[in-house]
Design an enzyme around this catalytic site. Structure first.
Site, PDB file in Angstrom:
ATOM      1  NE  ARG A  23      24.772  42.547  10.894  1.00  0.00           N
ATOM      2  CZ  ARG A  23      26.365  42.409  11.035  1.00  0.00           C
ATOM      3  NH1 ARG A  23      27.073  41.634  11.795  1.00  0.00           N
ATOM      4  NH2 ARG A  23      26.875  43.656  10.298  1.00  0.00           N
TER       5      ARG A  23
ATOM      6  CD  GLU B  75      24.422  42.742  18.230  1.00  0.00           C
ATOM      7  OE1 GLU B  75      25.196  43.720  17.715  1.00  0.00           O
ATOM      8  OE2 GLU B  75      24.107  41.835  18.148  1.00  0.00           O
TER       9      GLU B  75
ATOM     10  CG  HIS C 280      28.614  42.239  17.213  1.00  0.00           C
ATOM     11  ND1 HIS C 280      27.435  42.474  16.395  1.00  0.00           N
ATOM     12  CD2 HIS C 280      29.447  41.824  16.272  1.00  0.00           C
ATOM     13  CE1 HIS C 280      27.346  42.690  15.558  1.00  0.00           C
ATOM     14  NE2 HIS C 280      28.574  41.988  15.081  1.00  0.00           N
TER      15      HIS C 280
ATOM     16  CG  ASP D 235      30.405  37.524  18.802  1.00  0.00           C
ATOM     17  OD1 ASP D 235      30.787  38.077  19.943  1.00  0.00           O
ATOM     18  OD2 ASP D 235      30.665  38.154  17.835  1.00  0.00           O
TER      19      ASP D 235
END
Length: 330
Positions: A234, A263, A295, A258
């Protein structure tokens, strides 16, 4: 049973169709995220399936209660952003999918690691313009390095196994130790010991109030010079400004990210013609020693199939048994 799936992606649609037939239920899908406004689309449905990426999801539970929707599931392991007490107060049972494919995340974490170790993005950029020089492309070998795994649950353990297969020395830290992990890593009782010893740190813990900004200026100062940070968990685990500064100063040699703390409204969207307003994101994405992906660590055929299948099974078990093994609102 009638289910509406919010935030449905194109690659999920065949699986919604497949499991609707297999389980004898009815699925409707929408690309819209679940909010207080879009919750109205659930009128006439018994249950909803969704993701947790938008900050307005908690506005939906009251609307769903008014519509008579009693069951909900997220098609992900993470459920940060959802206030479980609010869900309970509205009489809705909620579940998640805790282990749709640990290998998907593990393999991607190692992929990011190898890419930054071998400076793959730079090599590819050069090759596209027929620059075949090798200066500046000196890499490092994973088998000569110590990898620190923070979080040794299903995903962390699987990641440790993959790193171990490459010959890396793997150490780990978790508040709750996993006996199976002892076969592939050495536990550290103090997180600071892991920070001090690891050449590479890979994050695999759920986001909680206690571990938000686990990677910050203080923890970075305790790490080796030239450490590599990998995050497929996360975004909130990392203080982006602190990491940016450490990358610029050389304290951190590289990062593979990622996920990103802010985000929402950013990742998983085509913003190629827009100017991103988030200065920290722009700075991180622009650094040559950083790889940022949208992600997608979870995004394999196996994982997507399992996310749809297991979330569907969650809802069916809610109806037939009143609960399921993955219920979050017990």
């Amino acid at each position: 049973m009638k289910i509406i799936a919010y935030s449905a992606r194109q690659d999920e649609l065949p699986y919604f169709e497949k499991f609707a037939k297999e389980f004898g239920i009815e699925y409707a899908t929408t690309t819209k995220e679940l909010t207080g406004e879009t919750a109205k689309l659930a009128r006439g449905f018994d249950a909803i399936s969704t993701y947790t990426s938008n900050g307005k999801i908690n506005e939906a539970w009251g609307v769903l209660e008014e519509l008579g929707v009693k069951y909900a599931t997220v098609r992900t392991a993470g459920y940060d952003g959802i206030d479980l007490e609010v869900v309970k107060n509205h009489g809705i049972k909620l579940s998640n999918v805790p282990q749709y494919s640990p290998s998907a995340i593990a393999e991607f974490a190692v992929t990011l690691t190898l890419a930054v170790l071998r400076k793959l993005p730079l090599a590819l950029r050069r090759s596209r313009v027929q620059d075949f020089s090798v200066e500046g492309l000196l890499g490092r070998e994973l088998n000569q390095m110590t990898v620190g795994i923070i979080g040794t649950g299903r995903i962390g353990l699987t990641t440790a196994k993959v790193f171990n297969a490459f010959g890396a020395n793997v150490i780990g830290y978790d508040v709750y130790k996993n006996d199976k992990a002892n076969e592939v890593l050495t536990y550290k009782d103090d997180l600071n010991d892991l920070f001090a010893e690891a050449d590479i740190i890979s994050l695999h813990v759920p986001l909680t109030a206690e571990n938000k900004h686990l990677i910050n200026r203080e923890s970075l100062s305790k790490m080796k010079d030239g450490v590599i940070i990998i995050n497929t968990a996360r975004g909130g685990h990392i203080d982006g400004q602190a990491l940016r500064d450490a990358l610029v100063e050389g304290k951190v040699a590289a990062a593979g990210l990622d996920v990103y703390e802010y985000e929402e409204g950013l990742l998983k969207k085509d913003l190629s013609s827009e100017i991103i307003q988030d200065q920290v994101y722009r700075d991180l994405a622009g650094l040559p020693n950083v790889i940022m992906t949208p992600h997608v660590a979870f995004n394999t055929d196996v994982a997507v199939r399992n996310m749809v299948k297991m979330s569907t099974e969650n809802l069916i078990h809610f109806v037939s048994a009143g609960t399921n093994d993955n219920e979050l609102t017990k």
